[in-house]
Design a protein around this motif. Structure first.
Motif, mmCIF file in Angstrom:
data_model
loop_
_atom_site.group_PDB
_atom_site.id
_atom_site.type_symbol
_atom_site.label_atom_id
_atom_site.label_comp_id
_atom_site.label_asym_id
_atom_site.label_seq_id
_atom_site.Cartn_x
_atom_site.Cartn_y
_atom_site.Cartn_z
ATOM 1 N N SER A 42 2.198 9.969 -7.510
ATOM 2 C CA SER A 42 2.679 11.267 -8.344
ATOM 3 C C SER A 42 3.569 10.887 -9.480
ATOM 4 C CB SER A 42 2.894 12.206 -7.533
ATOM 5 O OG SER A 42 4.168 11.933 -7.191
ATOM 6 N N ILE A 43 3.825 9.606 -9.907
ATOM 7 C CA ILE A 43 4.850 9.234 -10.821
ATOM 8 C C ILE A 43 3.892 8.804 -11.896
ATOM 9 C CG2 ILE A 43 6.712 7.877 -11.446
ATOM 10 C CD1 ILE A 43 7.589 8.138 -8.499
ATOM 11 N N PRO A 44 4.130 9.027 -13.066
ATOM 12 C CA PRO A 44 3.585 8.594 -14.272
ATOM 13 C C PRO A 44 3.599 7.039 -14.378
ATOM 14 C CG PRO A 44 4.843 10.469 -15.102
ATOM 15 C CD PRO A 44 4.991 10.285 -13.637
ATOM 16 N N LYS A 45 2.555 6.317 -14.768
ATOM 17 C CA LYS A 45 2.624 4.856 -14.582
ATOM 18 C C LYS A 45 3.638 4.189 -15.823
ATOM 19 C CE LYS A 45 -1.865 4.063 -12.448
ATOM 20 N NZ LYS A 45 -3.174 3.661 -12.294
ATOM 21 N N GLU A 46 3.875 4.893 -16.805
ATOM 22 C CA GLU A 46 5.027 4.247 -17.861
ATOM 23 C C GLU A 46 6.337 4.367 -17.213
ATOM 24 O OE1 GLU A 46 4.311 8.590 -18.766
ATOM 25 O OE2 GLU A 46 3.045 7.257 -18.390
ATOM 26 N N LYS A 47 6.458 5.011 -15.984
ATOM 27 C CA LYS A 47 7.883 5.018 -15.538
ATOM 28 C C LYS A 47 7.876 4.162 -14.162
ATOM 29 C CE LYS A 47 9.244 9.590 -16.846
ATOM 30 N NZ LYS A 47 9.823 10.892 -16.342
ATOM 31 N N TRP A 48 6.645 3.271 -13.933
ATOM 32 C CA TRP A 48 6.741 2.409 -12.752
ATOM 33 C C TRP A 48 7.347 0.956 -13.078
ATOM 34 C CZ3 TRP A 48 1.150 1.906 -9.892
ATOM 35 C CH2 TRP A 48 1.038 3.456 -9.417
ATOM 36 N N THR A 49 8.757 1.068 -13.409
ATOM 37 C CA THR A 49 9.567 0.088 -14.020
ATOM 38 C C THR A 49 10.068 -0.467 -12.415
ATOM 39 O OG1 THR A 49 11.467 1.343 -14.095
ATOM 40 C CG2 THR A 49 10.190 1.010 -16.248
ATOM 41 N N ALA A 50 10.187 -1.807 -12.667
ATOM 42 C CA ALA A 50 11.067 -2.478 -11.500
ATOM 43 C C ALA A 50 11.956 -3.785 -11.987
ATOM 44 C CB ALA A 50 9.835 -2.895 -10.489
ATOM 45 N N ARG A 51 12.708 -4.288 -11.098
ATOM 46 C CA ARG A 51 13.431 -5.339 -11.277
ATOM 47 C C ARG A 51 13.523 -5.893 -9.771
ATOM 48 N NH1 ARG A 51 15.707 -1.187 -12.268
ATOM 49 N NH2 ARG A 51 15.162 -1.535 -14.450
ATOM 50 N N PHE A 52 13.441 -7.424 -10.090
ATOM 51 C CA PHE A 52 14.064 -8.191 -8.747
ATOM 52 C C PHE A 52 15.763 -8.571 -9.122
ATOM 53 C CE2 PHE A 52 9.464 -9.549 -8.088
ATOM 54 C CZ PHE A 52 9.474 -9.049 -6.757
ATOM 55 N N HIS A 53 16.352 -8.211 -8.125
ATOM 56 C CA HIS A 53 17.895 -8.473 -8.390
ATOM 57 C C HIS A 53 18.499 -9.357 -7.534
ATOM 58 C CE1 HIS A 53 22.285 -6.820 -8.804
ATOM 59 N NE2 HIS A 53 21.867 -7.544 -9.931
ATOM 60 N N CYS A 54 19.505 -10.228 -7.968
ATOM 61 C CA CYS A 54 20.181 -11.038 -6.670
ATOM 62 C C CYS A 54 21.674 -11.201 -6.915
ATOM 63 C CB CYS A 54 19.433 -12.550 -6.624
ATOM 64 S SG CYS A 54 20.378 -13.637 -5.711
ATOM 65 N N THR A 55 22.441 -10.870 -6.164
ATOM 66 C CA THR A 55 23.808 -10.937 -6.176
ATOM 67 C C THR A 55 24.244 -12.111 -5.240
ATOM 68 O OG1 THR A 55 24.382 -8.873 -6.924
ATOM 69 C CG2 THR A 55 26.052 -10.066 -5.985
ATOM 70 N N ILE A 56 24.918 -13.129 -5.705
ATOM 71 C CA ILE A 56 25.566 -13.863 -4.810
ATOM 72 C C ILE A 56 27.114 -13.879 -4.935
ATOM 73 C CG2 ILE A 56 25.929 -16.364 -4.339
ATOM 74 C CD1 ILE A 56 23.375 -16.895 -5.541
ATOM 75 N N ARG A 99 0.793 -1.248 -0.066
ATOM 76 C CA ARG A 99 0.087 -0.023 0.145
ATOM 77 C C ARG A 99 0.895 1.155 0.057
ATOM 78 N NH1 ARG A 99 -4.223 -2.369 4.297
ATOM 79 N NH2 ARG A 99 -5.523 -3.437 3.006
ATOM 80 N N LYS A 100 2.017 1.320 0.956
ATOM 81 C CA LYS A 100 2.680 2.454 0.934
ATOM 82 C C LYS A 100 3.532 2.432 -0.701
ATOM 83 C CE LYS A 100 6.755 4.409 3.041
ATOM 84 N NZ LYS A 100 7.929 4.342 4.088
ATOM 85 N N LEU A 101 3.879 1.739 -0.790
ATOM 86 C CA LEU A 101 4.601 1.653 -2.529
ATOM 87 C C LEU A 101 3.572 2.227 -3.331
ATOM 88 C CD1 LEU A 101 6.603 0.782 -4.602
ATOM 89 C CD2 LEU A 101 5.380 -1.381 -4.816
ATOM 90 N N ILE A 102 2.390 1.876 -3.443
ATOM 91 C CA ILE A 102 1.532 2.381 -4.659
ATOM 92 C C ILE A 102 1.150 3.877 -4.312
ATOM 93 C CG2 ILE A 102 -0.580 2.189 -5.670
ATOM 94 C CD1 ILE A 102 1.545 0.000 -6.468
ATOM 95 N N ALA A 103 1.041 4.101 -2.999
ATOM 96 C CA ALA A 103 0.829 5.370 -2.436
ATOM 97 C C ALA A 103 1.980 6.376 -2.837
ATOM 98 C CB ALA A 103 0.428 5.655 -0.954
ATOM 99 N N ILE A 150 2.177 -2.849 -10.953
ATOM 100 C CA ILE A 150 0.861 -2.589 -11.382
ATOM 101 C C ILE A 150 0.343 -2.169 -10.266
ATOM 102 C CG2 ILE A 150 0.895 -4.134 -13.378
ATOM 103 C CD1 ILE A 150 -0.658 -6.059 -11.671
ATOM 104 N N GLU A 151 -0.863 -1.178 -10.307
ATOM 105 C CA GLU A 151 -1.502 -0.581 -9.111
ATOM 106 C C GLU A 151 -2.366 -1.754 -8.391
ATOM 107 O OE1 GLU A 151 -4.268 3.366 -8.200
ATOM 108 O OE2 GLU A 151 -3.682 2.599 -10.008
ATOM 109 N N THR A 152 -2.970 -2.565 -9.110
ATOM 110 C CA THR A 152 -4.097 -3.466 -8.426
ATOM 111 C C THR A 152 -3.048 -4.831 -8.055
ATOM 112 O OG1 THR A 152 -5.970 -2.608 -9.182
ATOM 113 C CG2 THR A 152 -6.226 -4.653 -8.396
ATOM 114 N N PRO A 153 -3.072 -5.224 -6.911
ATOM 115 C CA PRO A 153 -2.361 -6.867 -6.583
ATOM 116 C C PRO A 153 -3.198 -7.581 -7.417
ATOM 117 C CG PRO A 153 -3.589 -5.763 -4.436
ATOM 118 C CD PRO A 153 -3.645 -4.822 -5.485
ATOM 119 N N THR A 154 -2.409 -8.608 -8.072
ATOM 120 C CA THR A 154 -3.073 -9.622 -8.766
ATOM 121 C C THR A 154 -2.565 -11.110 -8.413
ATOM 122 O OG1 THR A 154 -3.701 -8.128 -10.319
ATOM 123 C CG2 THR A 154 -3.915 -10.426 -11.130
#
Length: 114
Positions: free
Chosen positions: A23-37, A15-19, A58-62
């Motif tokens: 104010s940021i345009p949705k086309e900039k809502w990029t993300a990645r999961f990253h792991c370094t070992i 909820r905090k993340l989406i809130a 995405i805004e709505t959890p699925t």
């Protein structure tokens, strides 16, 4: 784990993340999961390996498979959130799995195994 505070759960963090993205345009809502070992000894680093999965938020959890940000992490390549993916797919594209696969030969080499 503590994004929304020490006592926050996944729902509160999401909820905090989406809130905060509001104010940021949705086309900039990029993300990645990253792991370094890192394989290290007291003498230094012997090897490193990295894995990542690119996606968007995405805004709505699925989806119900997963935890953390998985319901909000959409992987366009597969048309699913991490929480919608069957375990076989999620494991195949996993950032952790990628890093482990890359580390395996380095670990064998460092240990002198053939």
């Amino acid at each position: 784990a503590r994004y929304a505070g020490n006592d926050a759960d996944d729902t509160t963090n999401n909820r905090k993340l989406i809130a905060e993205l509001g104010s940021i345009p949705k086309e900039k809502w990029t993300a990645r999961f990253h792991c370094t070992i890192v394989l290290a000894t007291p003498a230094g680093v012997l090897a490193t390996a990295n894995g990542k999965v690119e996606g968007t938020i995405i805004e709505t959890p699925t989806g119900d498979n997963g935890f953390g940000y998985d319901p909000h992490f959409f992987v366009p390549e597969h048309g699913l959130t991490s929480a919608q993916m069957p375990p076989e797919l999620k494991n195949r594209i996993s950032h952790r799995g990628q890093a482990l696969a890359l580390m395996k030969p380095k670990l064998s080499e460092a240990l002198g195994a053939s």
